[in-house]
Design a protein around this motif. Sequence first.
Motif, PDB file in Angstrom:
ATOM      1  N   ILE A  44       0.858  -1.184   0.000  1.00 32.43           N
ATOM      2  CA  ILE A  44       0.000   0.000   0.000  1.00 32.43           C
ATOM      3  C   ILE A  44       0.892   1.232   0.000  1.00 32.43           C
ATOM      4  CG2 ILE A  44      -1.694   1.318   1.341  1.00 32.43           C
ATOM      5  CD1 ILE A  44      -2.675  -1.358   2.477  1.00 32.43           C
ATOM      6  N   LEU A  45       0.579   2.164  -0.888  1.00 32.88           N
ATOM      7  CA  LEU A  45       1.315   3.426  -0.905  1.00 32.88           C
ATOM      8  C   LEU A  45       0.872   4.218   0.319  1.00 32.88           C
ATOM      9  CD1 LEU A  45       3.360   5.132  -2.449  1.00 32.88           C
ATOM     10  CD2 LEU A  45       1.439   6.199  -3.617  1.00 32.88           C
ATOM     11  N   GLY A  53       8.174   8.019  -2.136  1.00 36.29           N
ATOM     12  CA  GLY A  53       6.998   7.411  -1.538  1.00 36.29           C
ATOM     13  C   GLY A  53       7.405   6.382  -0.511  1.00 36.29           C
ATOM     14  N   LEU A  54       6.430   5.951   0.272  1.00 37.00           N
ATOM     15  CA  LEU A  54       6.626   4.871   1.233  1.00 37.00           C
ATOM     16  C   LEU A  54       5.671   3.748   0.862  1.00 37.00           C
ATOM     17  CD1 LEU A  54       6.758   6.711   4.686  1.00 37.00           C
ATOM     18  CD2 LEU A  54       8.675   5.828   3.366  1.00 37.00           C
ATOM     19  N   LEU A  55       6.195   2.560   0.635  1.00 35.67           N
ATOM     20  CA  LEU A  55       5.382   1.396   0.322  1.00 35.67           C
ATOM     21  C   LEU A  55       5.302   0.517   1.558  1.00 35.67           C
ATOM     22  CD1 LEU A  55       3.866  -0.138  -1.949  1.00 35.67           C
ATOM     23  CD2 LEU A  55       5.979  -1.407  -2.330  1.00 35.67           C
ATOM     24  N   LEU A  56       4.096   0.311   2.059  1.00 37.75           N
ATOM     25  CA  LEU A  56       3.867  -0.536   3.219  1.00 37.75           C
ATOM     26  C   LEU A  56       3.671  -1.967   2.731  1.00 37.75           C
ATOM     27  CD1 LEU A  56       3.464  -0.589   6.289  1.00 37.75           C
ATOM     28  CD2 LEU A  56       1.040  -0.165   5.893  1.00 37.75           C
ATOM     29  N   ILE A  57       4.541  -2.875   3.156  1.00 38.44           N
ATOM     30  CA  ILE A  57       4.525  -4.261   2.664  1.00 38.44           C
ATOM     31  C   ILE A  57       4.138  -5.219   3.779  1.00 38.44           C
ATOM     32  CG2 ILE A  57       6.175  -3.823   0.819  1.00 38.44           C
ATOM     33  CD1 ILE A  57       8.367  -4.989   2.658  1.00 38.44           C
ATOM     34  N   ILE A  83       9.270   0.120   2.457  1.00 36.47           N
ATOM     35  CA  ILE A  83      10.304   0.332   1.461  1.00 36.47           C
ATOM     36  C   ILE A  83      10.183   1.788   1.039  1.00 36.47           C
ATOM     37  CG2 ILE A  83      11.174  -0.244  -0.835  1.00 36.47           C
ATOM     38  CD1 ILE A  83       9.967  -3.001  -0.546  1.00 36.47           C
ATOM     39  N   VAL A  84      11.270   2.522   1.115  1.00 35.32           N
ATOM     40  CA  VAL A  84      11.291   3.897   0.624  1.00 35.32           C
ATOM     41  C   VAL A  84      11.509   3.813  -0.878  1.00 35.32           C
ATOM     42  CG1 VAL A  84      12.457   6.120   0.713  1.00 35.32           C
ATOM     43  CG2 VAL A  84      12.187   4.786   2.808  1.00 35.32           C
ATOM     44  N   LYS A  94      -0.925   9.474 -11.208  1.00 34.88           N
ATOM     45  CA  LYS A  94      -2.132   8.749 -10.781  1.00 34.88           C
ATOM     46  C   LYS A  94      -1.980   8.070  -9.423  1.00 34.88           C
ATOM     47  CE  LYS A  94      -3.656   7.901 -15.485  1.00 34.88           C
ATOM     48  NZ  LYS A  94      -3.999   6.898 -16.488  1.00 34.88           N
ATOM     49  N   LEU A  95      -0.774   8.107  -8.849  1.00 32.32           N
ATOM     50  CA  LEU A  95      -0.552   7.460  -7.553  1.00 32.32           C
ATOM     51  C   LEU A  95      -1.050   8.323  -6.414  1.00 32.32           C
ATOM     52  CD1 LEU A  95       3.000   5.890  -7.835  1.00 32.32           C
ATOM     53  CD2 LEU A  95       0.823   4.713  -7.692  1.00 32.32           C
ATOM     54  N   LYS A  96      -1.807   7.701  -5.520  1.00 37.31           N
ATOM     55  CA  LYS A  96      -2.323   8.394  -4.336  1.00 37.31           C
ATOM     56  C   LYS A  96      -2.125   7.511  -3.110  1.00 37.31           C
ATOM     57  CE  LYS A  96      -5.711  10.859  -6.953  1.00 37.31           C
ATOM     58  NZ  LYS A  96      -6.867  10.657  -7.742  1.00 37.31           N
ATOM     59  N   PRO A  97      -1.855   8.111  -1.967  1.00 36.60           N
ATOM     60  CA  PRO A  97      -1.743   7.316  -0.741  1.00 36.60           C
ATOM     61  C   PRO A  97      -3.013   6.491  -0.515  1.00 36.60           C
ATOM     62  CG  PRO A  97      -0.903   9.513  -0.361  1.00 36.60           C
ATOM     63  CD  PRO A  97      -1.535   9.520  -1.731  1.00 36.60           C
ATOM     64  N   GLY A  98      -2.810   5.254  -0.096  1.00 38.19           N
ATOM     65  CA  GLY A  98      -3.922   4.346   0.148  1.00 38.19           C
ATOM     66  C   GLY A  98      -4.118   3.334  -0.978  1.00 38.19           C
ATOM     67  N   GLN A  99      -3.499   3.558  -2.136  1.00 40.76           N
ATOM     68  CA  GLN A  99      -3.636   2.622  -3.252  1.00 40.76           C
ATOM     69  C   GLN A  99      -2.762   1.393  -3.031  1.00 40.76           C
ATOM     70  OE1 GLN A  99      -2.488   5.221  -6.543  1.00 40.76           O
ATOM     71  NE2 GLN A  99      -4.499   4.845  -7.456  1.00 40.76           N
TER      72      GLN A  99
END
Length: 134
Positions: A44-45, A53-57, A83-84, A94-99
Amino acid sequence: MNIFKVSILVYTLFLVGCVHNNEKKLNTEPSIETKETLFSAKGILLHKEKNTGLLLINNKTPKKNDYLLELNTLVDKYSSDLIVIDLSKVNKKKLKPGQRIEIWFEELKESNPPKTTVKKYKTITLFPLIFQLS
């Protein structure tokens, strides 16, 4: 004796020609090292700035209020599941937090949290056809 010297000279030239021809063939074939190997990660972004960005894995789901937190606070809270990501090489409009997204990258730099440069990405739809059919 002259025939012996001439035959050695011809044989030497033949060998030199074969070696030179093989070198040309080796240089024209594509090298395995030049092929790009991409790895992927899904998550999740959690946060997005201009090119970062920060990707939550690890199947973690943030709380709704987490999207309002500052970058440093998010890193402290989720450091082992982040992951940074450097987004400078992709179109990130088109990227938004929560996607939910999947990213592809060449290398994951060891740091806390790890860092990488995104080569490409795609958004992940959880229910692609169920809601479209109803």
